[in-house]
Design an enzyme around this catalytic site. Structure first.
Site, PDB file in Angstrom:
ATOM      1  N   HIS A 169       0.836  -1.203   0.000  1.00  0.00           N
ATOM      2  CA  HIS A 169       0.000   0.000   0.000  1.00  0.00           C
ATOM      3  C   HIS A 169       0.873   1.255   0.000  1.00  0.00           C
ATOM      4  O   HIS A 169       0.635   2.201  -0.767  1.00  0.00           O
ATOM      5  CB  HIS A 169      -0.917  -0.012   1.226  1.00  0.00           C
ATOM      6  CG  HIS A 169      -1.658   1.269   1.468  1.00  0.00           C
ATOM      7  ND1 HIS A 169      -2.952   1.475   1.049  1.00  0.00           N
ATOM      8  CD2 HIS A 169      -1.270   2.417   2.089  1.00  0.00           C
ATOM      9  CE1 HIS A 169      -3.331   2.692   1.392  1.00  0.00           C
ATOM     10  NE2 HIS A 169      -2.343   3.289   2.028  1.00  0.00           N
ATOM     11  N   GLU A 170       1.889   1.271   0.859  1.00  0.00           N
ATOM     12  CA  GLU A 170       2.758   2.450   0.933  1.00  0.00           C
ATOM     13  C   GLU A 170       3.563   2.628  -0.351  1.00  0.00           C
ATOM     14  O   GLU A 170       3.774   3.757  -0.813  1.00  0.00           O
ATOM     15  CB  GLU A 170       3.686   2.336   2.148  1.00  0.00           C
ATOM     16  CG  GLU A 170       2.978   2.267   3.486  1.00  0.00           C
ATOM     17  CD  GLU A 170       1.988   3.404   3.704  1.00  0.00           C
ATOM     18  OE1 GLU A 170       2.197   4.493   3.129  1.00  0.00           O
ATOM     19  OE2 GLU A 170       1.003   3.205   4.433  1.00  0.00           O
ATOM     20  N   HIS A 213       1.483   4.336  -2.912  1.00  0.00           N
ATOM     21  CA  HIS A 213       1.494   5.791  -2.756  1.00  0.00           C
ATOM     22  C   HIS A 213       2.729   6.389  -3.444  1.00  0.00           C
ATOM     23  O   HIS A 213       2.647   7.434  -4.091  1.00  0.00           O
ATOM     24  CB  HIS A 213       1.508   6.174  -1.279  1.00  0.00           C
ATOM     25  CG  HIS A 213       0.154   6.244  -0.646  1.00  0.00           C
ATOM     26  ND1 HIS A 213      -0.885   6.965  -1.193  1.00  0.00           N
ATOM     27  CD2 HIS A 213      -0.323   5.690   0.500  1.00  0.00           C
ATOM     28  CE1 HIS A 213      -1.953   6.856  -0.403  1.00  0.00           C
ATOM     29  NE2 HIS A 213      -1.639   6.089   0.628  1.00  0.00           N
ATOM     30  N   GLU A 242      -6.655   7.101  -1.145  1.00  0.00           N
ATOM     31  CA  GLU A 242      -6.455   5.937  -0.283  1.00  0.00           C
ATOM     32  C   GLU A 242      -7.019   4.683  -0.940  1.00  0.00           C
ATOM     33  O   GLU A 242      -6.405   3.610  -0.890  1.00  0.00           O
ATOM     34  CB  GLU A 242      -7.111   6.170   1.081  1.00  0.00           C
ATOM     35  CG  GLU A 242      -6.340   7.081   2.000  1.00  0.00           C
ATOM     36  CD  GLU A 242      -4.957   6.558   2.315  1.00  0.00           C
ATOM     37  OE1 GLU A 242      -4.805   5.364   2.648  1.00  0.00           O
ATOM     38  OE2 GLU A 242      -4.004   7.344   2.204  1.00  0.00           O
TER      39      GLU A 242
END
Length: 287
Positions: free
Chosen positions: A139-140, A143, A209
């Protein structure tokens, strides 16, 4: 225009608009306090803050969180997992940091993929399974790949600056509530924190998100890894609230504290239930 160039242009445009908004707000406050001369002073301050935010927001975000660099000898498995995921995502290896708190959480920051960092808490290493940890790290990295990290870090920096300015005005206003400065100070204390949260809300949409969740699921190859991790992280955040600057809240994968009242209206995080639902609608990809 390629996808990467479009992403870079979009991130740069959003960040520029965000910085321009901050400058206008600071100049307006300066004019209310002391007229044109003070407005000019605040404009100079805004220019310095903008420049610093652009180049040093990642360092400020890491400092606000208390993150410390962690070496590969200290966390060899963490390095191995991130390296494998970076290969899958086509990203350079970020710098890794550890936040010495027990709440399980994580965030990414930096100017671009070549200058990025991923910070994880001590608690996340102790709470999640390796598969769940892969989901969070993916997930990071999503980003980073989507180039969200600059605007997230800048938003955290300027949100903190605006909030601190409110306290500065209150201090300079003193106890004389009949003075113009005292009146501005009182209004600033009440209004500036919500304004800071609003700016963050406008600059960091909840859709980002959701996009990072989907991108992370693709990177790690299994949406359930992240879905399960999000549920465990939410439980951990409720059990062990983490005291962080409210302006830095959007950086984290889950809210590090429970917002109440007005603060809850400006949350940049979608509900965990909706994030998990969307992830579980995705099909696992071939690893």
């Amino acid at each position: 225009m390629t996808t990467t160039k479009r992403s870079t242009f979009g991130a740069t445009l959003r960040t520029t608009i965000l910085l321009a908004t901050l400058s206008g707000l600071l100049v307006a406050i300066g004019f209310l306090i002391g007229g044109a001369s003070t407005a000019l002073l605040f404009l100079f301050f805004a220019a310095l803050l903008n420049l610093g935010s652009w180049f040093f927001s990642d360092k400020l975000a890491l400092k606000m969180s208390g993150a410390k660099p962690i070496s590969e000898s200290e966390a060899p498995r963490l390095y191995q997992i991130v390296r494998e995921l970076c290969t899958r995502a086509g990203l350079p290896m970020p710098q890794l940091y550890m936040i010495p708190v027990d709440q399980p959480n994580a965030f990414a920051t930096g100017r671009n993929p070549k200058h990025s960092a991923v910070a994880v808490t001590r608690g996340i290493m102790q709470t999640l399974s390796e598969d769940e940890l892969r989901g969070v790290l993916s997930h990071e990295l999503a980003h980073v790949k989507h180039r969200d990290i600059l605007i997230q870090s800048v938003a955290a920096t300027i949100g903190a600056a605006i909030t601190y300015l409110g306290y500065m005005l209150l201090w300079f206003g003193g106890d004389d509530n009949d003075s113009p400065i005292g009146l501005v100070a009182s209004l600033a204390l009440v209004l500036l924190a919500p304004i800071a949260a609003t700016i963050i809300q406008l600059s960091i949409s909840r859709q980002r998100e959701f996009a990072a969740d989907a991108g992370g699921a693709e990177i790690c190859g299994n949406p359930e890894s992240l879905a399960s991790a999000l549920l465990r992280l939410e439980e951990g955040a409720k059990a062990l609230p983490m005291q962080v600057n409210q302006a830095a809240e959007p950086l984290y994968i889950v809210k590090p504290f429970s917002g109440k009242g007005i603060a809850s209206l400006f949350s940049t995080h979608p509900p965990i239930e909706e994030r998990v639902r969307r992830l579980r609608q995705m099909r696992p990809s071939l690893v």
